[in-house]
Write an enzyme that holds these catalytic residues in place. Sequence first.
Site, PDB file in Angstrom:
ATOM      1  N   HIS A  13       0.860  -1.194   0.000  1.00 20.12           N
ATOM      2  CA  HIS A  13       0.000   0.000   0.000  1.00 20.12           C
ATOM      3  C   HIS A  13       0.894   1.241   0.000  1.00 20.12           C
ATOM      4  CE1 HIS A  13      -3.986   1.950   1.430  1.00 20.12           C
ATOM      5  NE2 HIS A  13      -3.150   2.928   1.145  1.00 20.12           N
ATOM      6  N   HIS A  65       0.152  17.485  -6.734  1.00 18.44           N
ATOM      7  CA  HIS A  65      -0.251  17.176  -8.109  1.00 18.44           C
ATOM      8  C   HIS A  65       0.049  18.340  -9.065  1.00 18.44           C
ATOM      9  CE1 HIS A  65      -3.005  13.823  -6.453  1.00 18.44           C
ATOM     10  NE2 HIS A  65      -1.844  13.347  -6.830  1.00 18.44           N
ATOM     11  N   PRO A  99      -4.232   7.474 -12.502  1.00 14.60           N
ATOM     12  CA  PRO A  99      -3.900   7.990 -13.842  1.00 14.60           C
ATOM     13  C   PRO A  99      -4.540   9.358 -14.050  1.00 14.60           C
ATOM     14  CG  PRO A  99      -4.736   5.733 -13.949  1.00 14.60           C
ATOM     15  CD  PRO A  99      -4.981   6.217 -12.558  1.00 14.60           C
ATOM     16  N   LYS A 100      -3.752  10.297 -14.556  1.00 14.81           N
ATOM     17  CA  LYS A 100      -4.242  11.682 -14.674  1.00 14.81           C
ATOM     18  C   LYS A 100      -4.229  12.145 -16.124  1.00 14.81           C
ATOM     19  CE  LYS A 100      -2.571  12.424 -10.037  1.00 14.81           C
ATOM     20  NZ  LYS A 100      -2.077  11.049  -9.858  1.00 14.81           N
ATOM     21  N   ASP A 169      -9.926   7.895  -7.947  1.00 16.71           N
ATOM     22  CA  ASP A 169     -10.043   8.941  -6.928  1.00 16.71           C
ATOM     23  C   ASP A 169     -11.533   9.182  -6.664  1.00 16.71           C
ATOM     24  OD1 ASP A 169     -10.306  11.545  -5.710  1.00 16.71           O
ATOM     25  OD2 ASP A 169      -8.284  12.033  -6.392  1.00 16.71           O
ATOM     26  N   HIS A 226      -9.913   1.482  -0.035  1.00 18.30           N
ATOM     27  CA  HIS A 226      -9.711   2.220   1.208  1.00 18.30           C
ATOM     28  C   HIS A 226     -11.037   2.138   1.959  1.00 18.30           C
ATOM     29  CE1 HIS A 226      -6.105   3.636  -0.635  1.00 18.30           C
ATOM     30  NE2 HIS A 226      -5.818   4.436   0.360  1.00 18.30           N
ATOM     31  N   GLU A 229     -11.730   4.774   6.626  1.00 16.14           N
ATOM     32  CA  GLU A 229     -10.744   5.806   6.994  1.00 16.14           C
ATOM     33  C   GLU A 229     -11.414   6.933   7.768  1.00 16.14           C
ATOM     34  OE1 GLU A 229      -8.561   6.903   3.409  1.00 16.14           O
ATOM     35  OE2 GLU A 229      -6.832   7.330   4.679  1.00 16.14           O
ATOM     36  N   ASP A 305       2.075   6.630   2.487  1.00 19.89           N
ATOM     37  CA  ASP A 305       2.685   7.784   1.818  1.00 19.89           C
ATOM     38  C   ASP A 305       4.002   8.084   2.534  1.00 19.89           C
ATOM     39  OD1 ASP A 305       0.371   8.587   0.026  1.00 19.89           O
ATOM     40  OD2 ASP A 305      -0.616   8.660   1.966  1.00 19.89           O
TER      41      ASP A 305
HETATM   42  C1  6MZ Z   1      -6.946   7.958   0.736  1.00 21.61           C
HETATM   43  C2  6MZ Z   1      -5.005   8.520  -0.348  1.00 21.61           C
HETATM   44  C3  6MZ Z   1      -4.288   8.525   0.871  1.00 21.61           C
HETATM   45  O1  6MZ Z   1      -2.426   8.545  -6.920  1.00 21.61           O
HETATM   46  O2  6MZ Z   1      -1.362  10.773  -7.259  1.00 21.61           O
HETATM   47  N1  6MZ Z   1      -4.137   8.845  -1.302  1.00 21.61           N
HETATM   48  N2  6MZ Z   1      -6.309   8.230  -0.416  1.00 21.61           N
HETATM   49  N3  6MZ Z   1      -6.327   7.949   1.928  1.00 21.61           N
HETATM   50  C4  6MZ Z   1      -5.014   8.232   2.055  1.00 21.61           C
HETATM   51  N4  6MZ Z   1      -4.468   8.256   3.311  1.00 21.61           N
HETATM   52  C5  6MZ Z   1      -3.700   9.329   3.824  1.00 21.61           C
HETATM   53  N5  6MZ Z   1      -3.014   8.808   0.609  1.00 21.61           N
HETATM   54  C6  6MZ Z   1      -2.937   8.999  -0.739  1.00 21.61           C
HETATM   55  O3  6MZ Z   1      -1.025   9.519  -5.108  1.00 21.61           O
HETATM   56  C7  6MZ Z   1      -1.692  10.479  -4.320  1.00 21.61           C
HETATM   57  C8  6MZ Z   1      -3.153  10.157  -4.230  1.00 21.61           C
HETATM   58  O4  6MZ Z   1      -3.351   8.917  -3.522  1.00 21.61           O
HETATM   59  C9  6MZ Z   1      -4.523   8.978  -2.737  1.00 21.61           C
HETATM   60  C10 6MZ Z   1      -5.161  10.338  -2.979  1.00 21.61           C
HETATM   61  O5  6MZ Z   1      -6.116  10.229  -4.007  1.00 21.61           O
HETATM   62  C11 6MZ Z   1      -3.968  11.176  -3.436  1.00 21.61           C
HETATM   63  O6  6MZ Z   1      -4.335  12.273  -4.237  1.00 21.61           O
HETATM   64  P1  6MZ Z   1      -1.214   9.393  -6.700  1.00 21.61           P
HETATM   65  O7  6MZ Z   1       0.061   8.746  -7.147  1.00 21.61           O
END
Ligand code: 6MZ
Length: 365
Positions: A13, A65, A99-100, A169, A226, A229, A305
């Site tokens: 994760h 982003h 993906p963006k 997202d 997820h 949360e 993260d």
């Molecule tokens: C939910 C999370 C997250 O996709 O741009 N993201 N979503 N809960 C979390 N816990 C803290 N941490 C990250 O990576 C960033 C994106 O991952 C998701 C969010 O959509 C965030 O914008 P990517 O690589």
Amino acid sequence: MEWWVSIPKVELHAHLNGSIRDSTLLELAKALGDKGLIDFSQVEHVILKNDRSLTEVFKLFDVIHILTTDHTSVKRIAKEVVEDFASENVVYLELRTTPKKNDSLGMSKRSYIEAVLEGLRAVSSVDVAFTPYSEELTSLSNPVLSVTNDICNGSMRKKIFVRLLLSIDRRETAEAAMETVMLALEMRSFGVVGIDLSGNPAVGEWITYLQALRFAREQGLYVTLHCGEVPNSKEIHDMLDFLPHRIGHACFFDEEHWIKLKSSNIPVELCLTSNFRTLSVPSIDAHHFGDLYQAKHPVVLCTDDSGVFSTSLSNEYKIAAASFGLGRKEMFELAKNAVEFIFADILVKEDLRRNFNLAAKNLEL
Ligand code: 6MZ
């Protein structure tokens, strides 16, 4: 710390843009600041802030982003993130990213993922095996992919398996989610193995994506959600009833949710530092890892993260051991057990099991 770094580990994760190095983020911000496109002093303050609520974390992602969504940066971040995980002996990494699309940069969801793949190919510090195992074995063009051993040109090389999950997202539409699933299907031969539902949990309704998630699963993609949360009892029940292959977090579960989860045996991706830093659990000692571990429910320690929360997978193992009184042998077993919950094929699992057995011997466990 050295010992926690030395053991092989499995990361299931990790969000690509959440795992970005602080130094890279600051460099990208400075470059945009120099071009007059952003106010660097404002952004620097947001990047370096240490304590963030869940809401603030999602504000930070919006900033990240803006800084990272171009092909060159995406490629660079993917390369660096894989190098960072490999440097702490992560032997299998499931990296997830949303993906963006950005028309002004000529970026489509597909070209975004292609930039991620270019990043994987650009890694030189370690051998990266990211295509499905059978293709790796038959590939003549890539000598790196003699996967059953790590010997390359006569010398031992470190190897990391990488698989990709495409994230939906919670701000996206049902159509956009389906587009992501179709892309994942198209890119299976490049190591895309599944779909993740993430994003700000206070936004949107998961039901919007049910059709896309069902379709993904029917087509043989793995699905992780997820879940829990934030407090949202009905959503948690509905998500568990969907029987995803794994869930992430499970912070705001009540007794009935735990009963349902435990009877379903769905593996849970747990992120101690992330949950504590976003105030989703009162303390690390009170984290539900303890209860799930005691109950022998399948769990996997993950970073979520690592950049945003200044952690590493080795650190998460160290924290869990100290907070829950677990010894090295138990922690090694926990790391090894994660292999059973990966979304890659059986041959990768077998390779990883061998790797862990060898490491156990070397570490005299
Ligand atoms: C939910 C999370 C997250 O996709 O741009 N993201 N979503 N809960 C979390 N816990 C803290 N941490 C990250 O990576 C960033 C994106 O991952 C998701 C969010 O959509 C965030 O914008 P990517 O690589």
